[in-house]
Design a protein around this motif. Sequence first.
Motif, PDB file in Angstrom:
ATOM      1  N   ASP A  26      10.911  21.168   5.568  1.00  9.26           N
ATOM      2  CA  ASP A  26      11.206  21.535   7.039  1.00  9.26           C
ATOM      3  C   ASP A  26      13.262  21.241   6.208  1.00  9.26           C
ATOM      4  OD1 ASP A  26      12.285  21.999   9.743  1.00  9.26           O
ATOM      5  OD2 ASP A  26      13.137  19.808   9.513  1.00  9.26           O
ATOM      6  N   SER A  27      13.695  20.047   5.365  1.00  9.13           N
ATOM      7  CA  SER A  27      14.482  20.497   4.515  1.00  9.13           C
ATOM      8  C   SER A  27      14.868  21.573   4.131  1.00  9.13           C
ATOM      9  CB  SER A  27      14.807  18.702   3.968  1.00  9.13           C
ATOM     10  OG  SER A  27      14.658  17.504   5.758  1.00  9.13           O
ATOM     11  N   ARG A 147      18.710  19.011  -0.203  1.00  8.76           N
ATOM     12  CA  ARG A 147      18.831  19.149   0.593  1.00  8.76           C
ATOM     13  C   ARG A 147      19.252  20.282   1.051  1.00  8.76           C
ATOM     14  NH1 ARG A 147      15.435  16.150   4.469  1.00  8.76           N
ATOM     15  NH2 ARG A 147      15.073  13.637   2.872  1.00  8.76           N
ATOM     16  N   ASN A 148      18.587  21.440   1.133  1.00 11.09           N
ATOM     17  CA  ASN A 148      19.127  23.052   0.800  1.00 11.09           C
ATOM     18  C   ASN A 148      19.365  23.987   2.263  1.00 11.09           C
ATOM     19  OD1 ASN A 148      17.310  23.808   0.178  1.00 11.09           O
ATOM     20  ND2 ASN A 148      17.715  24.846  -0.593  1.00 11.09           N
ATOM     21  N   ARG A 149      18.774  23.381   3.502  1.00 11.24           N
ATOM     22  CA  ARG A 149      19.141  23.575   4.940  1.00 11.24           C
ATOM     23  C   ARG A 149      19.682  22.743   5.430  1.00 11.24           C
ATOM     24  NH1 ARG A 149      13.707  24.506   9.273  1.00 11.24           N
ATOM     25  NH2 ARG A 149      14.615  25.884  10.197  1.00 11.24           N
ATOM     26  N   ASN A 159      25.682  19.005   7.698  1.00  7.13           N
ATOM     27  CA  ASN A 159      24.760  18.336   6.403  1.00  7.13           C
ATOM     28  C   ASN A 159      23.267  17.530   7.299  1.00  7.13           C
ATOM     29  OD1 ASN A 159      26.236  19.363   4.750  1.00  7.13           O
ATOM     30  ND2 ASN A 159      27.583  18.017   4.884  1.00  7.13           N
ATOM     31  N   GLN A 160      22.561  17.983   6.796  1.00  2.00           N
ATOM     32  CA  GLN A 160      21.395  16.618   7.171  1.00  2.00           C
ATOM     33  C   GLN A 160      22.323  14.999   6.707  1.00  2.00           C
ATOM     34  OE1 GLN A 160      17.658  17.727   5.839  1.00  2.00           O
ATOM     35  NE2 GLN A 160      18.623  19.671   5.154  1.00  2.00           N
ATOM     36  N   PHE A 175      11.789  16.051   6.411  1.00  2.00           N
ATOM     37  CA  PHE A 175      12.356  17.100   7.497  1.00  2.00           C
ATOM     38  C   PHE A 175      13.318  16.389   7.893  1.00  2.00           C
ATOM     39  CE2 PHE A 175       7.853  16.031   8.168  1.00  2.00           C
ATOM     40  CZ  PHE A 175       7.327  17.287   8.966  1.00  2.00           C
ATOM     41  N   ARG A 176      14.648  17.076   8.271  1.00  2.00           N
ATOM     42  CA  ARG A 176      15.569  17.063   8.335  1.00  2.00           C
ATOM     43  C   ARG A 176      16.034  16.066   9.666  1.00  2.00           C
ATOM     44  NH1 ARG A 176      16.943  22.528  11.307  1.00  2.00           N
ATOM     45  NH2 ARG A 176      14.482  22.234  11.891  1.00  2.00           N
TER      46      ARG A 176
END
Length: 445
Positions: A26-27, A147-149, A159-160, A175-176
Amino acid sequence: MIKNLIRDEKVIEISFFLSLILVFLDSYEFMKFPLTWIGNFMIVAICIFIFYKEKMQISSLVLLIIFITLIPTIFNLFTFDFLSSEIVYTITRVASYLGFVITFFVISQSKFKKIIFKNMIKAFYLIIALSIYTYFAQLFNFYEPIRNRPGTGILGFDNQTNFWPSSSHRMIGTFREPVFLVSILFPFFLVIHYKSINKTIFYALSAILFGLTKSELSLILIATFIFLEIILMKKLNSKVIIFISVFLICFFIPINECNISPENYECPQNDDIQTSNNLNVEEIEYQQSSPEDFEFQNRERLDSVKFFTNFISNNSGYGFQSANQIYTNYLAKEVKNEMYLTNRTLPKYLSVRYLSESFGTGRYFLTYENINLQNNFMFNLYSIGMIYFVLLFCVILFSLLNNFHNGLKISFILFSVAIASIEDLLPIYGLYLSLLFTMEQNEDK
């Protein structure tokens, strides 16, 4: 014939394993496409392949249910600007819902269930291993893939968060957010728990995974698990005791990153980072204050409960494209009343000027940005209408009358999906439910 069957089984086995891994990443994203979307799309594609391979037929009842549940969305399309981003948003939501239905329908009838389930167990162990590694990687600055999402903040490019300076470090795995990990993986755990004979290590690792998230959602689900297993089903055994005990230890034990690994670059006491950022300890603690976050999360929960109680009586379904918008408009009334003059004169300027810093009441973003309900049951109830509640009630009632203990299990997994923070009925949820409804148990628990 046999060779073709073996080849098909291998293709499905490898494809499903890969799709499951992608769903849990997810991340991360590739070319601005979240890997979890790609994984869910692969699950649906595999189901379509199985549908044609096994020459299945869609029943008229399934088609009728799909049509009825999509009526609010179809009606709301007439009020849409098809050149806006809203149509893309709607297509994504509807595609996810149809993917859920297709996955549930196909897997529940497929002869490949056991192969799929075997790969689910492998994927679950792999995700546990990756999650535990990333947990220690964040504690001790080991290597972790970027973590590029974008995160899940209001602005859409946050940012996460994987650092908590003044509170216990939390498991986020791939996950995020910790709550997303619980929302996706806890129903997964239940399917494996109910449908196979598992070793003690499975329960210990699962308890570590969910306990270290420090998520209130995991605490609610574990409390429900205890109530079902011990009180209603009278099935207390050593594995359940280990699972509960390890979870409670991991959930309540404080693990502060800066106490364990003070040399981490995020920690306020790191002089180099402190100098380069020109921030002192008090400023950092103020910006990342956990009590403020807790108050904001509680306000979000109260907002969703108030919205639910105020709108339930006249809910006829707002469509997948409008539920979040109506929820945001409901929350924005207070802000608009307080900032009446400002909203009349400079709304466009302020929405640009204060993108990264809330203006006035602190919730000015509600005047120009939709927010999510962040509850699977409420989102689908207000998107589809009361027919969604009727369908769920009928499924639970039928399951309990047919087999009470099995009906309790089905009700629990439906409950775990209903209170999840992920709004969409994802294909992965369809996979879980199809196996729980139709796959034979390997043991009489």
